[in-house]
Design a protein around this motif. Structure first.
Motif, PDB file in Angstrom:
ATOM      1  N   GLU A   4      -5.872   4.345   3.750  1.00  0.00           N
ATOM      2  CA  GLU A   4      -6.696   4.512   4.947  1.00  0.00           C
ATOM      3  C   GLU A   4      -7.977   3.695   4.844  1.00  0.00           C
ATOM      4  O   GLU A   4      -8.410   3.070   5.822  1.00  0.00           O
ATOM      5  N   GLN A   5      -8.577   3.681   3.664  1.00  0.00           N
ATOM      6  CA  GLN A   5      -9.805   2.906   3.460  1.00  0.00           C
ATOM      7  C   GLN A   5      -9.518   1.411   3.510  1.00  0.00           C
ATOM      8  O   GLN A   5     -10.291   0.641   4.095  1.00  0.00           O
ATOM      9  N   LEU A   6      -8.400   0.996   2.899  1.00  0.00           N
ATOM     10  CA  LEU A   6      -8.033  -0.410   2.940  1.00  0.00           C
ATOM     11  C   LEU A   6      -7.747  -0.860   4.366  1.00  0.00           C
ATOM     12  O   LEU A   6      -8.138  -1.965   4.774  1.00  0.00           O
ATOM     13  N   ALA A   7      -7.072   0.006   5.124  1.00  0.00           N
ATOM     14  CA  ALA A   7      -6.767  -0.328   6.518  1.00  0.00           C
ATOM     15  C   ALA A   7      -8.045  -0.518   7.315  1.00  0.00           C
ATOM     16  O   ALA A   7      -8.203  -1.505   8.055  1.00  0.00           O
ATOM     17  N   ALA A   8      -8.969   0.437   7.183  1.00  0.00           N
ATOM     18  CA  ALA A   8     -10.219   0.355   7.939  1.00  0.00           C
ATOM     19  C   ALA A   8     -11.015  -0.886   7.547  1.00  0.00           C
ATOM     20  O   ALA A   8     -11.578  -1.583   8.393  1.00  0.00           O
ATOM     21  N   SER A   9     -11.038  -1.177   6.244  1.00  0.00           N
ATOM     22  CA  SER A   9     -11.804  -2.323   5.760  1.00  0.00           C
ATOM     23  C   SER A   9     -11.183  -3.648   6.208  1.00  0.00           C
ATOM     24  O   SER A   9     -11.871  -4.529   6.735  1.00  0.00           O
ATOM     25  N   ALA A  10      -9.857  -3.795   6.014  1.00  0.00           N
ATOM     26  CA  ALA A  10      -9.189  -5.052   6.368  1.00  0.00           C
ATOM     27  C   ALA A  10      -9.219  -5.299   7.877  1.00  0.00           C
ATOM     28  O   ALA A  10      -9.552  -6.406   8.331  1.00  0.00           O
ATOM     29  N   LEU A  11      -8.886  -4.271   8.658  1.00  0.00           N
ATOM     30  CA  LEU A  11      -8.866  -4.440  10.114  1.00  0.00           C
ATOM     31  C   LEU A  11     -10.273  -4.670  10.660  1.00  0.00           C
ATOM     32  O   LEU A  11     -10.445  -5.399  11.644  1.00  0.00           O
ATOM     33  N   GLY A  12     -11.269  -4.062  10.033  1.00  0.00           N
ATOM     34  CA  GLY A  12     -12.641  -4.305  10.456  1.00  0.00           C
ATOM     35  C   GLY A  12     -13.037  -5.761  10.263  1.00  0.00           C
ATOM     36  O   GLY A  12     -13.675  -6.366  11.137  1.00  0.00           O
ATOM     37  N   LYS A  13     -12.651  -6.332   9.111  1.00  0.00           N
ATOM     38  CA  LYS A  13     -12.966  -7.747   8.864  1.00  0.00           C
ATOM     39  C   LYS A  13     -12.213  -8.665   9.824  1.00  0.00           C
ATOM     40  O   LYS A  13     -12.768  -9.652  10.314  1.00  0.00           O
ATOM     41  N   ILE A  14     -10.930  -8.361  10.063  1.00  0.00           N
ATOM     42  CA  ILE A  14     -10.149  -9.162  11.003  1.00  0.00           C
ATOM     43  C   ILE A  14     -10.768  -9.095  12.399  1.00  0.00           C
ATOM     44  O   ILE A  14     -10.908 -10.115  13.092  1.00  0.00           O
ATOM     45  N   TRP A 207     -11.642 -14.322   2.780  1.00  0.00           N
ATOM     46  CA  TRP A 207     -12.678 -13.325   3.050  1.00  0.00           C
ATOM     47  C   TRP A 207     -12.146 -11.889   2.946  1.00  0.00           C
ATOM     48  O   TRP A 207     -12.899 -10.937   3.137  1.00  0.00           O
ATOM     49  N   LEU A 208     -10.851 -11.724   2.643  1.00  0.00           N
ATOM     50  CA  LEU A 208     -10.298 -10.408   2.327  1.00  0.00           C
ATOM     51  C   LEU A 208     -10.232 -10.246   0.808  1.00  0.00           C
ATOM     52  O   LEU A 208     -10.004 -11.211   0.080  1.00  0.00           O
ATOM     53  N   THR A 209     -10.413  -9.028   0.326  1.00  0.00           N
ATOM     54  CA  THR A 209     -10.232  -8.778  -1.102  1.00  0.00           C
ATOM     55  C   THR A 209      -8.735  -8.808  -1.421  1.00  0.00           C
ATOM     56  O   THR A 209      -7.892  -8.728  -0.521  1.00  0.00           O
ATOM     57  N   ALA A 210      -8.414  -8.910  -2.698  1.00  0.00           N
ATOM     58  CA  ALA A 210      -7.005  -8.928  -3.100  1.00  0.00           C
ATOM     59  C   ALA A 210      -6.302  -7.652  -2.659  1.00  0.00           C
ATOM     60  O   ALA A 210      -5.156  -7.683  -2.189  1.00  0.00           O
ATOM     61  N   ALA A 211      -6.987  -6.517  -2.788  1.00  0.00           N
ATOM     62  CA  ALA A 211      -6.393  -5.235  -2.389  1.00  0.00           C
ATOM     63  C   ALA A 211      -6.145  -5.189  -0.886  1.00  0.00           C
ATOM     64  O   ALA A 211      -5.104  -4.687  -0.431  1.00  0.00           O
ATOM     65  N   GLU A 212      -7.091  -5.722  -0.110  1.00  0.00           N
ATOM     66  CA  GLU A 212      -6.929  -5.734   1.352  1.00  0.00           C
ATOM     67  C   GLU A 212      -5.783  -6.651   1.763  1.00  0.00           C
ATOM     68  O   GLU A 212      -4.990  -6.309   2.652  1.00  0.00           O
ATOM     69  N   ARG A 213      -5.684  -7.827   1.113  1.00  0.00           N
ATOM     70  CA  ARG A 213      -4.571  -8.747   1.425  1.00  0.00           C
ATOM     71  C   ARG A 213      -3.238  -8.109   1.082  1.00  0.00           C
ATOM     72  O   ARG A 213      -2.261  -8.241   1.826  1.00  0.00           O
ATOM     73  N   ASN A 214      -3.175  -7.428  -0.067  1.00  0.00           N
ATOM     74  CA  ASN A 214      -1.923  -6.785  -0.470  1.00  0.00           C
ATOM     75  C   ASN A 214      -1.529  -5.688   0.520  1.00  0.00           C
ATOM     76  O   ASN A 214      -0.357  -5.557   0.890  1.00  0.00           O
ATOM     77  N   TRP A 215      -2.517  -4.871   0.932  1.00  0.00           N
ATOM     78  CA  TRP A 215      -2.210  -3.816   1.912  1.00  0.00           C
ATOM     79  C   TRP A 215      -1.721  -4.420   3.217  1.00  0.00           C
ATOM     80  O   TRP A 215      -0.723  -3.963   3.785  1.00  0.00           O
ATOM     81  N   LEU A 216      -2.406  -5.451   3.695  1.00  0.00           N
ATOM     82  CA  LEU A 216      -2.048  -6.062   4.978  1.00  0.00           C
ATOM     83  C   LEU A 216      -0.668  -6.702   4.908  1.00  0.00           C
ATOM     84  O   LEU A 216       0.168  -6.513   5.805  1.00  0.00           O
ATOM     85  N   THR A 217      -0.404  -7.442   3.820  1.00  0.00           N
ATOM     86  CA  THR A 217       0.904  -8.090   3.658  1.00  0.00           C
ATOM     87  C   THR A 217       2.016  -7.050   3.584  1.00  0.00           C
ATOM     88  O   THR A 217       3.074  -7.212   4.217  1.00  0.00           O
ATOM     89  N   ARG A 218       1.779  -5.976   2.838  1.00  0.00           N
ATOM     90  CA  ARG A 218       2.782  -4.913   2.707  1.00  0.00           C
ATOM     91  C   ARG A 218       3.041  -4.214   4.041  1.00  0.00           C
ATOM     92  O   ARG A 218       4.190  -3.976   4.425  1.00  0.00           O
ATOM     93  N   THR A 219       1.984  -3.896   4.772  1.00  0.00           N
ATOM     94  CA  THR A 219       2.128  -3.190   6.048  1.00  0.00           C
ATOM     95  C   THR A 219       2.835  -4.053   7.086  1.00  0.00           C
ATOM     96  O   THR A 219       3.719  -3.570   7.815  1.00  0.00           O
ATOM     97  N   LEU A 220       2.481  -5.321   7.148  1.00  0.00           N
ATOM     98  CA  LEU A 220       3.147  -6.226   8.097  1.00  0.00           C
ATOM     99  C   LEU A 220       4.618  -6.409   7.729  1.00  0.00           C
ATOM    100  O   LEU A 220       5.478  -6.515   8.609  1.00  0.00           O
ATOM    101  N   ALA A 221       4.906  -6.443   6.423  1.00  0.00           N
ATOM    102  CA  ALA A 221       6.301  -6.557   5.988  1.00  0.00           C
ATOM    103  C   ALA A 221       7.086  -5.314   6.377  1.00  0.00           C
ATOM    104  O   ALA A 221       8.259  -5.397   6.789  1.00  0.00           O
TER     105      ALA A 221
END
Length: 442
Positions: A4-14, A207-221
């Motif tokens: 949930e935190q990764l989602a909020a952080s990554a989507l906020g940056k996007i 501009w995304l952290t490694a954890a944010e990129r991993n969460w985003l890549t996993r969720t989109l997959a």
């Protein structure tokens, strides 16, 4: 960090990095597309255009737009969104400025054709670009934030166009020529900014952290796995019943939008207003729409419901548009036009969450382009029809009723098509039935 935190952080940056830029780009694009509606207030007289000729010219944009929409989106996939969207903005800005050269029907038709060719692929390209960055469950809100540019462009463009039209005679140019020149500049200026800011996929997001990129890549997959897995080529998609049905339904949906965009200034001018007053009053329905569509998209995501959030505002649009042709007091007509504007702009972002949820991941870009291009043919057919009906009857009422009729047909189609798919519950998951079989409900 939890998901949930990764989602909020990554989507906020996007959201912060892409949406403001895409928003401004779409404001510029939409303004360049529909400012011809304001130009018509004096241009038609200056260059000798009938209402029918204006309708043809306003709509002929969509013929070349239709022809090049799919090739443009396929080229976007090949060259990347960053380069291709920048190219589109530069060429359409130049051609929008070329509207100052219009001297009669033939030159009006020619420049509008070229402008349609230049802009082809921009909107579906952005929708596809967002599908590469934003998980399905959040697309209603994010897409609404982007599409908010349409009513905002009209809110800004109405008063601005009305004021620029007052420059008539300055430097030997008509007011409408100044309007086209000034309003083309943002599109040209934004092209290099797009090259600098956009990235083609999350892997390039430094501009995304490694954890944010991993969460985003996993969720989109995971979203891609939930979508239908079979592959269909672009040509086969043209024969896919679901794609065709969505394109036909979008014909009525987007026709409601263009009916207001191209003819609202002329309708409001009939209230007995000056050019400047027309610009400000014509902005009111779009201001209502801007507030409404953002709230409605967020409400759809929060309640995890899509179907009612699509069909209800479309019904309000039809009711508002038809009602505005049946009453006479200008204030009441304006209220009904506000209802119609709220409805159509609230429905659009919900509609565009549908294709990426029911088409194979490998076919989303082409599918979106085909749906958009088929639907945008309404821009030509409706514009010609409204102009011809205006010349024949002296009123816009019959044309607006025709557009509302097409919208009503789309409501019925979408009501039937969306009965048994998981998209209706806001999940973006696999359809309960196979995509090809969805056409059997229509």
């Amino acid at each position: 960090m939890h998901d949930e935190q990764l989602a909020a952080s990554a989507l906020g940056k996007i959201n912060r990095r892409f949406i403001p830029l895409l928003f401004v780009c779409f404001v510029a694009a939409w303004l360049d597309r529909v400012n011809v509606g304001f130009a018509a207030l004096t241009m038609n007289h200056d260059v000798g255009l009938s209402s029918t000729a204006y309708g043809i010219g306003a709509g002929i944009f969509f013929l070349t737009y239709f022809a090049l929409e799919l090739p443009s989106n396929l080229l976007l996939e090949r060259f990347g969104a960053r380069r291709w969207i920048a190219r589109i903005m530069l060429t359409w800005g130049i051609l929008s400025a070329a509207m100052v050269l219009v001297q009669g029907e033939k030159s009006f038709y020619l420049v509008r054709c070229l402008l349609g060719a230049a802009e082809a692929g921009f909107f579906p390209g952005i929708v596809y670009f967002l599908s590469l960055w934003v998980p399905a469950a959040s697309r209603g809100r994010i897409t609404a934030s982007f599409l908010l540019a349409m009513p905002v462009a009209s809110v800004i463009g109405g008063p601005l166009s009305g004021l620029l039209m007052q420059l008539d005679g300055l430097g030997g140019l008509h007011g409408w020529q100044w309007m086209f020149l000034v309003e083309a500049l943002p599109s040209i200026a934004l092209a290099p900014v797009v090259l600098l800011v956009l990235r083609d996929n999350p892997a390039q997001a430094e501009w995304l952290t490694a954890a944010e990129r991993n969460w985003l890549t996993r969720t989109l997959a995971e979203d891609a796995v939930k979508a239908p897995a079979h592959h269909k080529g672009a040509l086969k998609l043209l024969l896919n019943p679901l794609v065709v049905i969505l394109g036909v339904s979008y014909f009525g949906v987007v026709g409601l939008n263009y009916g207001m965009g191209f003819f609202l200034p002329s309708i409001v001018k009939e209230f007995g207003l000056t050019l400047t007053q027309t610009g400000f009053v014509a902005a009111i329905p779009f201001a209502v729409a801007a507030i409404g569509m953002l709230w409605w998209g967020r409400r759809s995501d929060r309640l995890k419901e899509r179907r009612v959030h699509l069909l209800l505002p479309l019904a309000l649009t039809v009711i508002g548009l038809v009602g505005s042709t049946l009453v006479h007091p200008p204030a009441l007509r304006l209220v009904l036009l506000c209802v119609a504007a709220f409805g159509i702009f609230s429905a659009l972002p919900i509609f565009w969450t549908l294709p990426s949820s029911v088409l194979p991941a490998s076919s989303v870009a082409a599918g979106i382009a085909i749906i958009n291009s088929l639907g945008n043919l309404s821009g030509f057919i409706n514009s010609y029809a409204v102009g011809a009906i205006k010349d024949a009857t002296g009123s816009f009422a019959g044309g607006m009723q025709l557009i509302a009729g097409f919208g009503a047909v789309s409501i019925v189609i979408l009501f039937l098509v969306t009965r048994n798919i998981a998209w209706a519950r806001g999940t973006g998951a696999t359809p309960v039935v196979a995509p090809d079989s969805l056409s059997k409900h229509a």
